[in-house]
Design an enzyme around this catalytic site. Structure first.
Site, PDB file in Angstrom:
ATOM      1  N   ARG A  87       0.839  -1.219   0.000  1.00  0.00           N
ATOM      2  CA  ARG A  87       0.000   0.000   0.000  1.00  0.00           C
ATOM      3  C   ARG A  87       0.869   1.263   0.000  1.00  0.00           C
ATOM      4  O   ARG A  87       0.573   2.253   0.664  1.00  0.00           O
ATOM      5  CB  ARG A  87      -0.959   0.019   1.202  1.00  0.00           C
ATOM      6  CG  ARG A  87      -1.907  -1.139   1.259  1.00  0.00           C
ATOM      7  CD  ARG A  87      -2.900  -1.154   0.101  1.00  0.00           C
ATOM      8  NE  ARG A  87      -3.670  -2.383   0.108  1.00  0.00           N
ATOM      9  CZ  ARG A  87      -3.310  -3.500  -0.524  1.00  0.00           C
ATOM     10  NH1 ARG A  87      -2.188  -3.534  -1.218  1.00  0.00           N
ATOM     11  NH2 ARG A  87      -4.062  -4.574  -0.486  1.00  0.00           N
TER      12      ARG A  87
ATOM     13  N   SER B 217     -11.286  -1.355   2.771  1.00  0.00           N
ATOM     14  CA  SER B 217     -10.441  -1.630   3.944  1.00  0.00           C
ATOM     15  C   SER B 217      -9.956  -0.309   4.531  1.00  0.00           C
ATOM     16  O   SER B 217      -9.264   0.444   3.855  1.00  0.00           O
ATOM     17  CB  SER B 217      -9.229  -2.471   3.540  1.00  0.00           C
ATOM     18  OG  SER B 217      -9.646  -3.679   2.965  1.00  0.00           O
TER      19      SER B 217
ATOM     20  N   GLU C 212      -5.384   2.870   5.909  1.00  0.00           N
ATOM     21  CA  GLU C 212      -5.081   2.736   4.483  1.00  0.00           C
ATOM     22  C   GLU C 212      -5.726   3.897   3.724  1.00  0.00           C
ATOM     23  O   GLU C 212      -5.263   4.302   2.669  1.00  0.00           O
ATOM     24  CB  GLU C 212      -5.641   1.396   3.987  1.00  0.00           C
ATOM     25  CG  GLU C 212      -5.285   1.064   2.573  1.00  0.00           C
ATOM     26  CD  GLU C 212      -5.764  -0.326   2.166  1.00  0.00           C
ATOM     27  OE1 GLU C 212      -6.386  -0.422   1.104  1.00  0.00           O
ATOM     28  OE2 GLU C 212      -5.507  -1.304   2.892  1.00  0.00           O
TER      29      GLU C 212
END
Length: 341
Positions: free
Chosen positions: A158, A228, A324
Site C-alpha cells: 500500500r 479496507s 489505508e
C-alpha cells in the site's frame, strides 16, 4: 461551495469551493494554473474510493476523467496503455472479455486506473506492481510528461513514490500494464485455493473474487465506506510468536524479510468491535476491517471510531493499526496516522 458527497464513496457530507471534471491533459493544466494563480489548494480525485474528508475542502477538486485503453502485443506479452480516469473494475472486465489475463484477482477493487499505483492496490495474492510496466506522470509545474518504470515507482505494501516525492504538483495521467500470454493462475488466498490450477480459467477466478468481495464488503452505493480502512500490520517474528502464544488460530502471512503480516480485520474482530458505533460511523457487522457511514456520519465521527479501534487493538495485541484511507483536511492531505493517534 459545491457538494462533494456524490464524488467519494464514504458519502460524507462535505463541500469544495469548486469541482471540475478534466477530460484532457490540457484541461488538467488549465485548471491547475488557474488554482495556482488564485492561491487555492487543489485535490485530484478519481472515484474518491480511498479518501475521508475531515472538513469542507477550501479549494478546487479536479476529477480525473482521462479515458481510453490501447492494446498492443508481441509474442510473449499483452501491453495495455490505460488512461487515468478509466474505472479499474471495468478495465479488469474488459481485459477478461478480450482474452487478456492476469488482472482477474484485482476484480471489483473500487477506483480509477490512475489511483491504482498510488496505493499499489492488491488482493488475493496479486499487487499492481506485479502487472505494471510503467506509470505516466504529468509535472503540473513544468507541463512535462514522463514515465517511471516499476522499480522507479518504489512500490511497497500500500505504498509508492506517489505518496511522497510525486504527491504534490504531479498527476498520474496513464498506466502501462504488461501481461503474460503464458497465463498462470494465482490461487493462494481464500476459496481460490480450492481451484485446480490445471483447469481453472481466468473468468472463474474473476467470478469467484467478485463473489467473495460482494458477500463480505458493503456496496458503497448503499452504505458509504472506503473499503479496507486499515492496512494489514506487519510485525517482527518475535512479536508474532508472542501473540500466537495466546491466539493459536491467528491468521498470518510470513514475509520474505522474516517479518509476519497479520490480518487487521481478524484483530479488530477479536476485540468484539463488529457493529460498534460512534456518532453516525460504525464498524461493519460482516467485515471488521471496513468502517461505514451508517447514519449521516461526519468525518470526525469516523476519526473518533478509527481512534477507538486502533487503541482497543493496541491494548489487546500491542499492534498499532495504520489507516489505508487517505485523510483530506480543508487544505489538502494530512497524516492519517497522526490524526487517529
Amino acid at each position: 461551495m459545491q457538494n462533494l458527497q456524490p464524488f467519494h464513496t464514504f458519502h460524507i457530507q462535505s463541500n469544495a469551493r469548486e469541482i471540475i471534471e478534466a477530460h484532457s491533459i490540457e484541461q488538467l493544466q488549465q485548471v491547475w494554473a488557474n488554482s495556482k494563480s488564485e492561491n487555492l489548494p487543489t485535490l485530484f480525485l478519481g472515484q474518491g474510493s480511498n479518501v475521508l474528508f475531515l472538513d469542507d475542502f477550501n479549494g478546487i477538486v479536479i476529477l480525473n476523467r482521462l479515458m481510453g485503453i490501447t492494446h498492443e502485443q508481441d509474442a510473449n506479452f499483452h501491453y495495455l496503455h490505460v488512461n487515468g480516469g478509466e474505472n479499474w473494475h471495468k478495465l479488469v472486465e474488459w481485459s477478461i472479455n478480450n482474452g487478456i489475463y492476469g488482472l482477474e484477482n484485482l476484480a471489483l477493487i473500487p477506483g480509477c486506473a490512475g489511483s491504482a499505483p498510488i496505493q499499489n492496490i492488491g488482493a488475493y495474492g496479486v499487487e499492481f506492481k506485479d502487472v505494471c510496466d510503467y506509470v505516466e506522470v504529468l509535472n503540473l509545474n513544468t507541463n512535462e510528461t514522463f514515465r517511471l518504470d516499476t522499480e522507479q515507482c518504489e512500490f511497497g505494501y500500500r505504498e509508492s513514490i506517489f505518496k511522497h516525492r510525486y504527491q504534490q504538483g504531479y498527476v498520474i495521467t496513464a498506466v502501462g500494464l504488461k501481461l503474460k500470454k503464458d497465463w498462470q493462475p494465482i490461487l493462494k488466498y481464500g476459496s481460490l485455493v480450492e481451484f485446480d490450477p490445471k483447469t481453472v480459467t481466468a473468468k472463474q477466478i474473476f467470478d469467484e473474487v467478485c463473489h467473495i468481495r460482494q458477500s463480505k464488503l458493503p456496496d458503497p452505493n448503499e452504505v458509504g465506506n472506503a473499503g479496507s480502512f486499515f492496512k494489514n500490520p506487519v510485525v517482527s517474528s518475535e512479536h508474532f510468536e508472542e501473540i500466537k502464544k495466546h491466539h493459536e488460530n491467528l491468521p498470518h502471512f510470513p514475509q520474505a524479510d522474516g517479518s509476519v503480516k497479520l490480518a487487521a480485520g481478524w484483530l479488530i474482530d477479536q476485540c468484539n468491535l463488529k457493529g460498534f458505533q460512534i456518532g453516525g460511523a460504525a464498524v461493519h457487522k460482516k467485515q471488521a476491517l471496513v468502517l461505514i457511514n451508517k447514519n449521516g456520519a461526519t468525518g470526525q465521527d469516523v476519526v473518533k471510531l478509527a481512534h477507538h479501534v486502533r487503541q482497543t487493538v493496541a491494548e489487546k495485541f500491542g499492534v498499532y493499526l495504520q489507516p489505508e484511507v487517505r485523510f483530506i483536511s480543508a487544505t489538502g492531505e494530512v497524516n492519517s496516522e497522526q490524526i487517529i493517534t
